[in-house]
Design a protein around this motif. Structure first.
Motif, mmCIF file in Angstrom:
data_model
loop_
_atom_site.group_PDB
_atom_site.id
_atom_site.type_symbol
_atom_site.label_atom_id
_atom_site.label_comp_id
_atom_site.label_asym_id
_atom_site.label_seq_id
_atom_site.Cartn_x
_atom_site.Cartn_y
_atom_site.Cartn_z
ATOM 1 N N ASN A 46 0.871 -1.175 0.000
ATOM 2 C CA ASN A 46 0.000 0.000 0.000
ATOM 3 C C ASN A 46 0.904 1.219 0.000
ATOM 4 O OD1 ASN A 46 -2.327 -1.679 0.326
ATOM 5 N ND2 ASN A 46 -1.758 -1.904 2.470
ATOM 6 N N TYR A 47 0.617 2.156 -0.887
ATOM 7 C CA TYR A 47 1.485 3.316 -1.029
ATOM 8 C C TYR A 47 0.674 4.580 -0.814
ATOM 9 C CZ TYR A 47 5.726 5.624 -2.354
ATOM 10 O OH TYR A 47 6.874 6.364 -2.296
ATOM 11 N N LYS A 48 1.192 5.433 0.068
ATOM 12 C CA LYS A 48 0.457 6.649 0.414
ATOM 13 C C LYS A 48 1.367 7.855 0.305
ATOM 14 C CE LYS A 48 -2.454 8.697 4.022
ATOM 15 N NZ LYS A 48 -3.034 8.505 5.374
ATOM 16 N N THR A 49 0.882 8.885 -0.378
ATOM 17 C CA THR A 49 1.595 10.157 -0.452
ATOM 18 C C THR A 49 0.672 11.244 0.089
ATOM 19 O OG1 THR A 49 0.807 10.879 -2.635
ATOM 20 C CG2 THR A 49 2.653 9.320 -2.602
ATOM 21 N N GLU A 50 1.132 12.466 0.001
ATOM 22 C CA GLU A 50 0.324 13.591 0.481
ATOM 23 C C GLU A 50 -0.992 13.691 -0.271
ATOM 24 O OE1 GLU A 50 0.768 18.451 1.134
ATOM 25 O OE2 GLU A 50 2.337 17.317 0.111
ATOM 26 N N HIS A 51 -1.010 13.299 -1.565
ATOM 27 C CA HIS A 51 -2.180 13.501 -2.407
ATOM 28 C C HIS A 51 -2.876 12.217 -2.838
ATOM 29 C CE1 HIS A 51 0.479 17.092 -3.313
ATOM 30 N NE2 HIS A 51 -0.602 17.644 -2.815
ATOM 31 N N GLN A 52 -2.192 11.081 -2.788
ATOM 32 C CA GLN A 52 -2.757 9.857 -3.343
ATOM 33 C C GLN A 52 -2.504 8.666 -2.418
ATOM 34 O OE1 GLN A 52 -0.725 10.966 -7.301
ATOM 35 N NE2 GLN A 52 -2.256 9.466 -7.920
ATOM 36 N N SER A 53 -3.375 7.658 -2.571
ATOM 37 C CA SER A 53 -3.225 6.423 -1.807
ATOM 38 C C SER A 53 -3.690 5.263 -2.684
ATOM 39 C CB SER A 53 -4.060 6.489 -0.528
ATOM 40 O OG SER A 53 -3.929 5.295 0.205
ATOM 41 N N ILE A 54 -2.837 4.255 -2.876
ATOM 42 C CA ILE A 54 -3.194 3.135 -3.737
ATOM 43 C C ILE A 54 -2.667 1.824 -3.148
ATOM 44 C CG2 ILE A 54 -3.155 4.512 -5.860
ATOM 45 C CD1 ILE A 54 -0.447 3.103 -6.475
ATOM 46 N N SER A 55 -3.191 0.722 -3.660
ATOM 47 C CA SER A 55 -2.664 -0.607 -3.363
ATOM 48 C C SER A 55 -2.089 -1.178 -4.648
ATOM 49 C CB SER A 55 -3.772 -1.520 -2.837
ATOM 50 O OG SER A 55 -4.217 -1.084 -1.574
ATOM 51 N N VAL A 56 -0.953 -1.853 -4.530
ATOM 52 C CA VAL A 56 -0.305 -2.453 -5.695
ATOM 53 C C VAL A 56 -0.207 -3.956 -5.462
ATOM 54 C CG1 VAL A 56 1.684 -2.395 -7.237
ATOM 55 C CG2 VAL A 56 1.062 -0.336 -5.954
ATOM 56 N N PRO A 57 -1.084 -4.755 -6.105
ATOM 57 C CA PRO A 57 -1.052 -6.205 -5.925
ATOM 58 C C PRO A 57 -0.012 -6.862 -6.827
ATOM 59 C CG PRO A 57 -2.868 -5.600 -7.354
ATOM 60 C CD PRO A 57 -2.201 -4.310 -6.940
ATOM 61 N N VAL A 58 0.079 -8.172 -6.743
ATOM 62 C CA VAL A 58 1.048 -8.918 -7.535
ATOM 63 C C VAL A 58 0.800 -8.703 -9.030
ATOM 64 C CG1 VAL A 58 -0.348 -11.040 -7.597
ATOM 65 C CG2 VAL A 58 2.138 -11.189 -7.747
ATOM 66 N N ASP A 59 1.902 -8.644 -9.794
ATOM 67 C CA ASP A 59 1.892 -8.448 -11.255
ATOM 68 C C ASP A 59 1.427 -7.062 -11.680
ATOM 69 O OD1 ASP A 59 2.914 -10.966 -11.825
ATOM 70 O OD2 ASP A 59 0.934 -11.893 -11.942
ATOM 71 N N GLU A 60 1.417 -6.107 -10.757
ATOM 72 C CA GLU A 60 1.149 -4.719 -11.116
ATOM 73 C C GLU A 60 2.309 -3.856 -10.632
ATOM 74 O OE1 GLU A 60 -2.746 -3.261 -10.255
ATOM 75 O OE2 GLU A 60 -3.734 -4.961 -11.240
ATOM 76 N N ALA A 61 2.325 -2.614 -11.078
ATOM 77 C CA ALA A 61 3.475 -1.752 -10.814
ATOM 78 C C ALA A 61 3.027 -0.339 -10.529
ATOM 79 C CB ALA A 61 4.426 -1.774 -12.013
ATOM 80 N N VAL A 62 3.966 0.455 -10.006
ATOM 81 C CA VAL A 62 3.710 1.862 -9.736
ATOM 82 C C VAL A 62 4.968 2.654 -10.059
ATOM 83 C CG1 VAL A 62 4.368 1.684 -7.303
ATOM 84 C CG2 VAL A 62 2.826 3.514 -8.021
ATOM 85 N N LEU A 63 4.777 3.851 -10.582
ATOM 86 C CA LEU A 63 5.879 4.778 -10.820
ATOM 87 C C LEU A 63 5.739 5.920 -9.842
ATOM 88 C CD1 LEU A 63 8.312 5.511 -12.762
ATOM 89 C CD2 LEU A 63 6.696 7.036 -13.894
ATOM 90 N N LEU A 64 6.822 6.227 -9.102
ATOM 91 C CA LEU A 64 6.767 7.213 -8.030
ATOM 92 C C LEU A 64 7.440 8.510 -8.445
ATOM 93 C CD1 LEU A 64 7.892 4.831 -5.167
ATOM 94 C CD2 LEU A 64 5.592 5.204 -6.056
ATOM 95 N N LYS A 65 6.901 9.600 -7.944
ATOM 96 C CA LYS A 65 7.374 10.933 -8.275
ATOM 97 C C LYS A 65 8.758 11.230 -7.706
ATOM 98 C CE LYS A 65 5.637 15.685 -7.749
ATOM 99 N NZ LYS A 65 4.527 16.473 -7.169
ATOM 100 N N CYS A 66 9.565 11.945 -8.472
ATOM 101 C CA CYS A 66 10.883 12.350 -7.973
ATOM 102 C C CYS A 66 10.714 13.348 -6.833
ATOM 103 C CB CYS A 66 11.723 12.978 -9.081
ATOM 104 S SG CYS A 66 11.349 14.681 -9.461
ATOM 105 N N GLY A 67 11.684 13.355 -5.920
ATOM 106 C CA GLY A 67 11.607 14.268 -4.792
ATOM 107 C C GLY A 67 10.495 13.929 -3.830
ATOM 108 N N ASN A 68 9.986 12.674 -3.907
ATOM 109 C CA ASN A 68 8.824 12.316 -3.112
ATOM 110 C C ASN A 68 9.246 11.884 -1.706
ATOM 111 O OD1 ASN A 68 6.267 11.768 -2.387
ATOM 112 N ND2 ASN A 68 5.931 10.119 -3.833
ATOM 113 N N TYR A 69 9.733 12.858 -0.904
ATOM 114 C CA TYR A 69 10.132 12.556 0.465
ATOM 115 C C TYR A 69 8.947 12.066 1.290
ATOM 116 C CZ TYR A 69 14.138 15.676 -0.421
ATOM 117 O OH TYR A 69 15.246 16.278 -0.916
#
Length: 284
Positions: A46-69
């Motif tokens: 499960n990935y959470k940022t200031e603006h978004q929250s998602i779940s990434v199950p098996v065989d799926e992917a996510v690209l994360l923003k640069c500078g995303n402290y």
């Protein structure tokens, strides 16, 4: 806890990784000049940022923003082991391999949505085949050389250009060459409940450890360790009042990896155990 980690470097930077992690885990992402592609081989995050929250199950992917402290990756409770393939995008490496001919996906679009922190990449056949190829090289490290790493890095960029989320991906990757700046207090306040070490916080703030501690004292009139510990305990107390989550999960979410240590610190601050505190609040 990290069980296994394999990695390949290009020009002194980690480019490809395969990581096996035992749940539960929570990973802060101090990436001042980096974007990151994560593909789930096993488990779910499960990935959470200031603006978004998602779940990434098996065989799926996510690209994360640069500078995303200010983001947190957390395992789900559905799988004991989580295995992830990671591709890192470093601007200096990209400039080197493309020279002056950067692909369009790295060029700044006409309009930028600052609320886009990440892009989920669903079950894409070509991405899956690419990952299968990477896994072959992780199993056969003797075949790896600099030229092959450059080819594989360019290949994933080409594939990302062709996904249905290419417009959003451009929003993220273009920021590799115009990273966001954050104030000292933004870095601290948004990292309070992460697992960042003092050294990592200092690195985020572009300060030496001694300078970081001085700056912290100037801003908060307290030591980093004391301030952060108190904020975490106060957050835990608030969650014990309003949430039915297990105490173990609350401790973990507030930055405590050791339940016994959390219970000791909580008792020192509130003169009772977390369970007794929850019971007293429910009786009010």
């Amino acid at each position: 806890m990290i069980i296994d980690r394999k990695r390949y470097e290009l020009f002194g930077k980690v480019i490809f990784e395969k990581v096996t992690i035992e749940a539960p885990f929570k990973i802060p992402n101090p990436m001042p000049e980096e974007a990151c592609f994560l593909y789930m081989l096993e488990g779910q995050i499960n990935y959470k940022t200031e603006h978004q929250s998602i779940s990434v199950p098996v065989d799926e992917a996510v690209l994360l923003k640069c500078g995303n402290y200010f983001s947190q990756m957390k395992s789900s409770n559905t799988s004991k082991h989580n295995q992830i393939v990671i591709v890192h995008f470093h601007p200096q490496i990209l400039k080197k391999i493309y020279d002056t001919d950067l692909p369009k996906i790295f060029q700044k679009p006409q309009t930028i949505n600052q609320n886009i922190d990440l892009s989920k990449i669903n079950n894409d056949f070509l991405i899956q085949k690419y990952i299968e190829g990477l896994l072959f090289y992780f199993d056969n490290p003797s075949l790896i050389n600099e030229d092959l790493l450059v080819i594989k890095l360019k290949e994933i960029i080409l594939l990302l250009c062709q996904t249905k989320n290419a417009t959003i991906i451009q929003q993220i990757l273009s920021q590799l060459f115009s990273p966001t700046s954050f104030t000292f207090k933004q870095i601290i306040e948004n990292s309070l409940f992460s697992n960042c070490t003092m050294d990592e916080l200092a690195q985020m703030a572009n300060l030496s450890l001694s300078s970081f501690k001085r700056e912290f004292k100037k801003n908060y009139d307290d030591s980093p360790a004391n301030y952060i510990r108190n904020k975490r305990l106060e957050k835990a107390a608030e969650l014990l009042k309003v949430s039915e989550e297990r105490i173990t999960d609350i401790a973990f979410d507030c930055g405590f990896n050791d339940l016994a240590n959390f219970s000791t610190l909580f008792h020192e601050k509130f003169n009772c155990s977390p369970s007794a505190y929850r019971l007293s609040q429910s009786n009010k």
